[in-house]
Design a protein around this motif. Structure first.
Motif, PDB file in Angstrom:
ATOM      1  N   UNK A 169       0.828  -1.217   0.000  1.00  0.00           N
ATOM      2  CA  UNK A 169       0.000   0.000   0.000  1.00  0.00           C
ATOM      3  C   UNK A 169       0.859   1.263   0.000  1.00  0.00           C
ATOM      4  N   UNK A 170       2.132   1.110  -0.310  1.00  0.00           N
ATOM      5  CA  UNK A 170       3.028   2.266  -0.391  1.00  0.00           C
ATOM      6  C   UNK A 170       2.591   3.165  -1.548  1.00  0.00           C
ATOM      7  N   UNK A 171       2.319   4.437  -1.287  1.00  0.00           N
ATOM      8  CA  UNK A 171       1.850   5.340  -2.361  1.00  0.00           C
ATOM      9  C   UNK A 171       2.819   5.436  -3.535  1.00  0.00           C
ATOM     10  N   UNK A 172       4.102   5.147  -3.304  1.00  0.00           N
ATOM     11  CA  UNK A 172       5.082   5.250  -4.385  1.00  0.00           C
ATOM     12  C   UNK A 172       4.792   4.275  -5.522  1.00  0.00           C
ATOM     13  N   UNK A 173       4.108   3.163  -5.208  1.00  0.00           N
ATOM     14  CA  UNK A 173       3.803   2.175  -6.248  1.00  0.00           C
ATOM     15  C   UNK A 173       2.439   2.426  -6.889  1.00  0.00           C
ATOM     16  N   UNK A 174       1.655   3.310  -6.316  1.00  0.00           N
ATOM     17  CA  UNK A 174       0.360   3.734  -6.886  1.00  0.00           C
ATOM     18  C   UNK A 174      -0.600   2.573  -7.119  1.00  0.00           C
ATOM     19  N   UNK A 207      -9.010   2.061   5.479  1.00  0.00           N
ATOM     20  CA  UNK A 207      -9.071   0.955   4.521  1.00  0.00           C
ATOM     21  C   UNK A 207      -8.546   1.411   3.164  1.00  0.00           C
ATOM     22  N   UNK A 208      -8.212   0.416   2.332  1.00  0.00           N
ATOM     23  CA  UNK A 208      -7.619   0.710   1.024  1.00  0.00           C
ATOM     24  C   UNK A 208      -8.458   0.102  -0.088  1.00  0.00           C
ATOM     25  N   UNK A 209      -8.344   0.714  -1.254  1.00  0.00           N
ATOM     26  CA  UNK A 209      -9.017   0.216  -2.446  1.00  0.00           C
ATOM     27  C   UNK A 209      -8.091   0.419  -3.642  1.00  0.00           C
ATOM     28  N   UNK A 232      -5.782   5.200 -10.905  1.00  0.00           N
ATOM     29  CA  UNK A 232      -4.685   5.772 -11.698  1.00  0.00           C
ATOM     30  C   UNK A 232      -3.403   4.952 -11.574  1.00  0.00           C
ATOM     31  N   UNK A 233      -3.552   3.667 -11.284  1.00  0.00           N
ATOM     32  CA  UNK A 233      -2.360   2.827 -11.079  1.00  0.00           C
ATOM     33  C   UNK A 233      -1.522   2.689 -12.341  1.00  0.00           C
ATOM     34  N   UNK A 234      -2.102   3.006 -13.500  1.00  0.00           N
ATOM     35  CA  UNK A 234      -1.369   2.846 -14.760  1.00  0.00           C
ATOM     36  C   UNK A 234      -0.179   3.794 -14.870  1.00  0.00           C
ATOM     37  N   UNK A 235      -0.085   4.775 -13.969  1.00  0.00           N
ATOM     38  CA  UNK A 235       1.102   5.645 -13.986  1.00  0.00           C
ATOM     39  C   UNK A 235       2.356   4.841 -13.679  1.00  0.00           C
TER      40      UNK A 235
END
Length: 528
Positions: free
Chosen positions: A464-469, A479-481, A485-488
């Motif tokens: 869940x590290x934001x660096x990996x998006x 909680x996380x989902x 925009x993970x394709x960046x």
């Protein structure tokens, strides 16, 4: 050697002190060729002094090819093997192995085995539904036979052997056979189950010829459930009537006393007598309906477990005809039809979910209908069921082990743990990862359970590290989902796959992962 001894005049049926003949010894070691020579030369099929037969020894050892030879010379032994499926003293996996081999000899043999197993299962099922039989014994026997039936059904027949691949011990010799793909799916089409508002593509299978004997059992099951549903409806009406009668009887007591006109003595006595008869009639009516309700509850108590076991057998037979992970449309329709009765069974005994109604935990389409009941069960019971079925049929293994092969160790870099772990896990053997995990950090000598726990703990934070998006926090901040925009991240698909593998391994090896996803994401994973 055997040929030489027989040519020299050795007694082919001479027993030892325990009554074991040469054929008996050949079968006890699965020596298929030796058994065939002895039978060709006229060896008799004789038990020892304890009544143990050569066939018993073949089945106990799982020697399918030796059993095949015995059946060639003594065809009656085929039915003996089928009846052995009811013997709890014999290991089920050995019976499967024998019947699997026999079913692969030809299409005719395959159908014969399945039909015979279906007939025995039907007989056991009807005995189970008769309330006079022993529930525990009949239930175990039915489910055991159905499991074997489903195993043979899935394996299917194969092309017959040319006989050139038999060694001294034919049972141990590898065989190169081309398996025929049995067509059990008729057509792909959409189905619409109105009661569930459920529409999806599904494989619709025809009723197989070899399953026809079981249709009699499923018909009896359906009749039983319809009968209980009728009794439940009648019980509800009677309960409503009882409540209505009791309220009417109770009503006058709470009404304000009103002045009554003066009647003649004779008239007053007549009214009292009439009132008394009416009261007695109502009392008898209430008592009769209460007794009927009690009888209905007794019927459910006596039949619930028996019917539930047959329902489990029905589910297993429906599932063996479907692709893995897909629920049989026929079974979904069955559950919808008898929804009220099944819910009654589950409400009366919630543990039935874990004993017989596995489909409520395996099929998302059906789980939603009973979700409120499933959620009410202790979390510990649900976990135990999950791990019991997760590792069913797998060899026992430690969560952490030191592999014999050095290449099986996951060697990761601590400073780039996410990327390096993704790389080594993608190259690792999945089956070995399920059996156990061994992790070592580059430049460190430590290995063991503590290192594995640390590895999972660090990765759960990195996922869940934001660096990996890959994931974003939801509105509640806890909680996380998935990140839209993970394709960046150009490797986001590989990383998502890796995250799924890590979470799956954590579940498999009972490792804690400090990640909480949104409920909608969990439902999406479950296909709900």
């Amino acid at each position: 050697t055997v040929q030489c001894l027989l040519d020299s005049g050795a007694d082919i049926n001479r027993p030892n002190v325990s009554g074991a003949t040469p054929l008996y010894f050949a079968c006890s070691h699965g020596q298929r060729d030796t058994a065939q020579i002895l039978l060709m030369r006229g060896a008799k099929y004789l038990p020892d002094k304890n009544g143990i037969t050569p066939l018993d020894l073949c089945v106990q050892g799982g020697y399918g090819e030796t059993c095949e030879v015995l059946i060639q010379y003594h065809p009656r032994l085929f039915q003996t093997i089928i009846q052995m499926t009811q013997n709890e003293d014999l290991r089920e996996n050995m019976l499967r192995q024998v019947l699997e081999h026999l079913s692969q000899q030809s299409e005719v043999q395959y159908l014969k085995i399945l039909t015979s197993l279906a007939e025995v299962a039907t007989t056991n099922g009807h005995k189970l539904l008769s309330l006079s039989s022993n529930y525990e014994a009949q239930m175990k026997s039915l489910l055991r036979i159905v499991r074997i039936f489903c195993h043979v059904f899935r394996i299917g027949p194969s092309s017959p052997s040319n006989g050139n691949d038999m060694g001294y011990n034919g049972n141990k010799t590898p065989r190169s056979q081309v398996f025929k793909v049995r067509k059990v799916y008729d057509v792909v089409r959409k189905i619409d189950v109105k009661e569930m508002n459920f529409t999806k593509h599904a494989f619709i299978n025809q009723t197989s010829h070899e399953q026809e004997p079981l249709e009699l059992l499923w018909h009896s099951l359906d009749e039983w459930l319809v009968l209980i549903a009728t009794e439940l409806m009648k019980n509800k009406r009677d309960s409503a009537n009882i409540t209505s009668i009791l309220l009417k009887q109770k009503g006058p007591d709470h009404q304000d006393a009103a002045p009554t006109p003066s009647f003649a003595a004779a008239g007053t006595e007549g009214r009292k007598e009439l009132s008394a008869h009416a009261g007695e009639s109502k009392t008898y009516d209430v008592a009769g309906k209460q007794e009927a309700c009690a009888d209905c509850q007794d019927v459910i108590s006596m039949t619930a477990n028996r019917l539930s076991a047959v329902i489990q057998a029905f589910y297993m037979c429906c599932s063996c005809q479907m692709p893995q992970g897909m629920t049989s449309p026929r079974f979904i329709e069955f559950v919808c039809k008898h929804d009220d009765v099944l819910k009654c069974f589950v409400n009366r005994n919630p543990k039935i979910i874990f004993d017989h109604f596995h489909f409520l935990l395996e099929c998302p389409e059906l789980m939603s209908r009973f979700m409120h009941i499933i959620k009410a069960q202790p979390f510990k019971d649900r976990c135990e069921w999950f791990y019991e079925h997760l590792h069913a049929g797998q060899a026992d293994s430690d969560m952490v082990h030191r592999p014999v092969n050095e290449n099986d160790i996951l060697l990761v870099h601590r400073d780039s743990i996410f990327r390096s772990s993704c790389e080594v896990v993608s190259k690792a053997n999945c089956a070995k990862l399920k059996q156990g995990i061994a992790v070592r950090f580059h430049g460190e000598e430590g290995m063991g359970q503590g290192v594995v726990r640390e590895w999972f703990d660090i990765l759960s934070s990195e996922i869940v590290n934001p660096d990996y998006a890959l994931f974003t926090q939801s509105a509640d901040g806890t909680t996380f989902q998935p990140n839209s925009n993970s394709s960046v991240n150009p490797d986001h698909l590989n990383y998502f796959r890796f995250a799924g593998q890590i979470l799956g391994l954590a579940l498999n090896h009972r490792q804690l992962v400090n990640i909480y996803f949104t409920r909608s994401f969990y439902k999406h994973i479950l296909g709900m």
